[in-house]
Design a protein around this motif. Structure first.
Motif, PDB file in Angstrom:
ATOM      1  N   TYR A  45      -9.452  24.298-123.857  1.00 25.22           N
ATOM      2  CA  TYR A  45      -9.467  24.340-125.328  1.00 25.22           C
ATOM      3  C   TYR A  45      -8.124  24.844-125.862  1.00 25.22           C
ATOM      4  CZ  TYR A  45     -10.648  25.894-130.042  1.00 25.22           C
ATOM      5  OH  TYR A  45     -10.655  26.102-131.402  1.00 25.22           O
ATOM      6  N   LEU A  46      -7.586  25.895-125.275  1.00 24.39           N
ATOM      7  CA  LEU A  46      -6.312  26.447-125.749  1.00 24.39           C
ATOM      8  C   LEU A  46      -5.177  25.448-125.580  1.00 24.39           C
ATOM      9  CD1 LEU A  46      -6.595  30.123-124.411  1.00 24.39           C
ATOM     10  CD2 LEU A  46      -6.605  29.390-126.804  1.00 24.39           C
ATOM     11  N   ILE A  47      -5.174  24.727-124.464  1.00 30.78           N
ATOM     12  CA  ILE A  47      -4.126  23.729-124.247  1.00 30.78           C
ATOM     13  C   ILE A  47      -4.275  22.583-125.233  1.00 30.78           C
ATOM     14  CG2 ILE A  47      -3.243  22.010-122.615  1.00 30.78           C
ATOM     15  CD1 ILE A  47      -3.899  23.942-120.356  1.00 30.78           C
ATOM     16  N   ARG A  48      -5.491  22.114-125.440  1.00 31.65           N
ATOM     17  CA  ARG A  48      -5.732  20.969-126.334  1.00 31.65           C
ATOM     18  C   ARG A  48      -5.395  21.292-127.784  1.00 31.65           C
ATOM     19  NH1 ARG A  48      -9.998  19.359-129.391  1.00 31.65           N
ATOM     20  NH2 ARG A  48     -11.379  20.976-128.552  1.00 31.65           N
ATOM     21  N   THR A  49      -5.617  22.522-128.186  1.00 33.21           N
ATOM     22  CA  THR A  49      -5.384  22.906-129.586  1.00 33.21           C
ATOM     23  C   THR A  49      -3.996  23.494-129.818  1.00 33.21           C
ATOM     24  OG1 THR A  49      -6.448  25.047-129.160  1.00 33.21           O
ATOM     25  CG2 THR A  49      -7.829  23.269-130.030  1.00 33.21           C
ATOM     26  N   GLY A  50      -3.103  23.378-128.825  1.00 30.68           N
ATOM     27  CA  GLY A  50      -1.732  23.827-129.009  1.00 30.68           C
ATOM     28  C   GLY A  50      -1.544  25.325-128.955  1.00 30.68           C
ATOM     29  N   ASN A  66     -15.746  34.048-125.958  1.00 33.34           N
ATOM     30  CA  ASN A  66     -16.926  34.504-126.692  1.00 33.34           C
ATOM     31  C   ASN A  66     -17.319  33.515-127.791  1.00 33.34           C
ATOM     32  OD1 ASN A  66     -17.048  36.781-125.122  1.00 33.34           O
ATOM     33  ND2 ASN A  66     -16.156  38.149-126.640  1.00 33.34           N
ATOM     34  N   HIS A  67     -16.331  32.881-128.395  1.00 30.09           N
ATOM     35  CA  HIS A  67     -16.602  31.935-129.478  1.00 30.09           C
ATOM     36  C   HIS A  67     -17.141  30.612-128.939  1.00 30.09           C
ATOM     37  CE1 HIS A  67     -16.200  29.631-133.152  1.00 30.09           C
ATOM     38  NE2 HIS A  67     -15.387  28.782-132.530  1.00 30.09           N
ATOM     39  N   LEU A  68     -16.553  30.095-127.842  1.00 28.24           N
ATOM     40  CA  LEU A  68     -16.900  28.767-127.345  1.00 28.24           C
ATOM     41  C   LEU A  68     -18.095  28.764-126.407  1.00 28.24           C
ATOM     42  CD1 LEU A  68     -13.369  27.303-126.512  1.00 28.24           C
ATOM     43  CD2 LEU A  68     -14.781  26.803-128.497  1.00 28.24           C
ATOM     44  N   PRO A  90      -9.302  17.545-121.953  1.00 29.10           N
ATOM     45  CA  PRO A  90     -10.254  16.552-122.486  1.00 29.10           C
ATOM     46  C   PRO A  90     -11.707  16.993-122.363  1.00 29.10           C
ATOM     47  CG  PRO A  90      -9.269  15.790-120.420  1.00 29.10           C
ATOM     48  CD  PRO A  90      -8.500  16.995-120.849  1.00 29.10           C
ATOM     49  N   LEU A  91     -12.029  17.783-121.322  1.00 29.64           N
ATOM     50  CA  LEU A  91     -13.406  18.265-121.174  1.00 29.64           C
ATOM     51  C   LEU A  91     -13.794  19.201-122.310  1.00 29.64           C
ATOM     52  CD1 LEU A  91     -13.851  19.001-117.348  1.00 29.64           C
ATOM     53  CD2 LEU A  91     -14.873  17.170-118.689  1.00 29.64           C
ATOM     54  N   SER A  92     -12.798  19.889-122.880  1.00 28.47           N
ATOM     55  CA  SER A  92     -13.106  20.847-123.945  1.00 28.47           C
ATOM     56  C   SER A  92     -13.550  20.163-125.237  1.00 28.47           C
ATOM     57  CB  SER A  92     -11.886  21.737-124.228  1.00 28.47           C
ATOM     58  OG  SER A  92     -10.831  20.998-124.820  1.00 28.47           O
ATOM     59  N   ARG A  93     -13.430  18.837-125.320  1.00 33.77           N
ATOM     60  CA  ARG A  93     -13.950  18.108-126.476  1.00 33.77           C
ATOM     61  C   ARG A  93     -15.475  18.047-126.454  1.00 33.77           C
ATOM     62  NH1 ARG A  93     -10.261  15.489-129.531  1.00 33.77           N
ATOM     63  NH2 ARG A  93      -8.136  15.311-128.700  1.00 33.77           N
ATOM     64  N   LEU A  94     -16.052  18.205-125.258  1.00 33.00           N
ATOM     65  CA  LEU A  94     -17.500  18.256-125.126  1.00 33.00           C
ATOM     66  C   LEU A  94     -17.974  19.686-125.334  1.00 33.00           C
ATOM     67  CD1 LEU A  94     -17.798  16.140-121.837  1.00 33.00           C
ATOM     68  CD2 LEU A  94     -18.062  15.298-124.183  1.00 33.00           C
ATOM     69  N   ASP A  95     -19.271  19.858-125.570  1.00 30.26           N
ATOM     70  CA  ASP A  95     -19.769  21.223-125.612  1.00 30.26           C
ATOM     71  C   ASP A  95     -19.785  21.784-124.188  1.00 30.26           C
ATOM     72  OD1 ASP A  95     -22.593  21.046-124.354  1.00 30.26           O
ATOM     73  OD2 ASP A  95     -22.663  19.480-125.879  1.00 30.26           O
ATOM     74  N   TYR A  96     -19.935  23.084-124.080  1.00 29.67           N
ATOM     75  CA  TYR A  96     -19.764  23.785-122.806  1.00 29.67           C
ATOM     76  C   TYR A  96     -20.653  23.228-121.690  1.00 29.67           C
ATOM     77  CZ  TYR A  96     -20.545  27.480-119.368  1.00 29.67           C
ATOM     78  OH  TYR A  96     -20.706  28.184-118.194  1.00 29.67           O
ATOM     79  N   PHE A 100     -19.550  21.195-118.316  1.00 34.34           N
ATOM     80  CA  PHE A 100     -19.877  21.696-116.970  1.00 34.34           C
ATOM     81  C   PHE A 100     -20.516  20.599-116.131  1.00 34.34           C
ATOM     82  CE2 PHE A 100     -22.741  23.441-113.838  1.00 34.34           C
ATOM     83  CZ  PHE A 100     -21.991  24.434-113.227  1.00 34.34           C
ATOM     84  N   CYS A 101     -21.442  19.858-116.691  1.00 32.51           N
ATOM     85  CA  CYS A 101     -22.128  18.802-115.939  1.00 32.51           C
ATOM     86  C   CYS A 101     -21.160  17.703-115.522  1.00 32.51           C
ATOM     87  CB  CYS A 101     -23.270  18.222-116.771  1.00 32.51           C
ATOM     88  SG  CYS A 101     -24.644  19.364-117.029  1.00 32.51           S
ATOM     89  N   VAL A 102     -20.238  17.349-116.408  1.00 30.62           N
ATOM     90  CA  VAL A 102     -19.238  16.319-116.062  1.00 30.62           C
ATOM     91  C   VAL A 102     -18.368  16.800-114.909  1.00 30.62           C
ATOM     92  CG1 VAL A 102     -17.185  15.093-116.875  1.00 30.62           C
ATOM     93  CG2 VAL A 102     -19.213  15.251-118.341  1.00 30.62           C
TER      94      VAL A 102
END
Length: 397
Positions: A45-50, A66-68, A90-96, A100-102
């Motif tokens: 998430y941090l990498i994807r959002t810059g 804690n937020h995600l 790219p996985l961070s575009r999905l919910d947690y 994980f399942c992917v």
């Protein structure tokens, strides 16, 4: 015969069922966000959002996790290079949970492909029973732990198997390049590379150095040169020693690691001077391995033993040495009609393999003792033959 086909297949089937049962029982920890994938998801998430400059900021990690994922008093710190976190963007575009399942599906695919890649190099194991290599991989308890934690150990196993195949095909430069991808867990990849350096496999080392340069440049590009020092700060701060504030914060407990580091800390009850016998034993083990025949199968258990950071899921890498051991002993058993010989083979295989099949039952304060069967694996792979003298042409390989 030592291992009849039907009982062997039944044995693997039971172990796979137990793996499945453990994963089902552990699903509640996944849902609660109490597994290592929590960390990787936040990195992506941090990498994807810059916000890659905050990868190694403990407070930022705590807030994002804690937020995600779920509220937790402490964050799981980033212990991997920035490039290793890039695939999670790219996985961070999905919910947690979906992410994980992917990733679990990718890990299962990589484990199966790894078994297929190496199968042709272990003919006795492959011909013994249908899909034996794949069943061996999927039934191995550490792999189940890695799958449940959402860890990178299975990815590293696939990399090591690819290195093994490249070496068997006499492509040392490619093998070294592939090992540089193993820097996603540099505490294991670096000792492997060190052994190949001691074995004077120059083309392999050249490939590793080229790949490492690209890996380092890509990691710096992700996190930014202003935060370059932070890449090493967290891992080495966490390794500051027993009872340190950083160790308690990061949840690193050396006496629960199945390596020489963990064994010495367990035996000395976390004394600070335990680092001295650890270093001496590591040097002796590396010196011994340097005089053995070069092989990826031997390099793996030695690297695991001398690494400074190791957990149960990392023992997934032992699947490659175990496949070699079982193949060798099955070939030996089938070539001999002597019952005593067959009993010796069965007893040796049991000594080397079966201690790892009870990992689910090992109390956490005894886990460091698992380094003993890893030592036995290294001895079984390296003791029979010393490295032969090399010709000048071979020395350039």
């Amino acid at each position: 015969m030592v291992f009849a086909r039907k009982p062997l297949l039944l044995y693997f089937a039971i172990l796979i069922f137990l793996q499945f049962a453990v994963c089902i029982a552990g699903w509640r920890f996944v849902r609660a966000g109490l597994v290592d994938f929590r960390n990787f998801y936040a990195i992506g998430y941090l990498i994807r959002t810059g916000q890659s400059g905050s990868l190694y900021d403990y407070q930022a990690q705590t807030a994002v996790q804690n937020h995600l994922v779920s509220p937790r008093t402490a964050a799981l710190p980033v212990m991997i290079p920035p490039l290793a976190g890039l695939p999670f963007a790219p996985l961070s575009r999905l919910d947690y949970l979906n992410a994980f399942c992917v990733f679990a599906g990718v890990n299962l695919l990589l484990a199966t492909l790894s078994a297929v890649w190496i199968a042709r190099f272990f003919p006795s194991l492959s011909s013994y029973a249908f899909l034996t290599p794949a069943l061996l991989f999927l039934s191995f308890p550490p792999l189940g732990f890695a799958l449940l934690q959402g860890q990178l150990s299975i990815v590293l196993l696939a990399i090591c198997c690819a290195v093994f195949v490249a070496l068997k095909r006499e492509q040392p430069l490619l093998a070294g390049l592939l090992l540089s991808l193993g820097l996603i867990k540099f505490q294991i990849a670096v000792p492997i590379a060190l052994l190949f350096l001691l074995w004077r496999r120059w083309r392999f080392i050249a490939g590793f150095l080229i790949g490492t340069s690209v890996f380092a440049a890509a990691s710096l590009a992700i996190v930014g040169t202003a935060h370059a020092s932070s890449i090493f700060r967290t891992p080495f701060t966490a390794a500051a020693g027993p009872n340190s504030i950083a160790q308690l914060q990061y949840g690193v407990y050396f006496d629960r690691m199945p390596n020489l580091y963990g064994l010495m800390y367990a035996l000395t009850q976390s004394a600070k001077w335990a680092i001295l016998p650890t270093v001496l034993l590591s040097i002796c083990l590396l010196a011994w391995a340097a005089r053995r025949r070069p092989s990826m199968e031997l390099a793996i258990p030695v690297a695991l033993l001398v690494s400074y950071h190791l957990y149960l899921h990392d023992l997934t890498l032992l699947l490659l040495p175990f496949a070699h051991i079982l193949d060798r002993y099955l070939a030996s058993a089938s070539a001999s009609r002597s019952p005593s010989r067959r009993r010796t083979v069965a007893a040796t295989a049991s000594l080397l393999i079966f201690p790892f099949l009870a990992l689910c039952l090992v109390p956490s304060n005894w886990i460091s003792l698992l380094c003993i069967p890893i030592v036995l694996v290294a001895l079984a792979l390296g003791w029979p033959t010393a490295a032969p003298a090399r010709s000048p042409a071979e020395a350039l390989a």
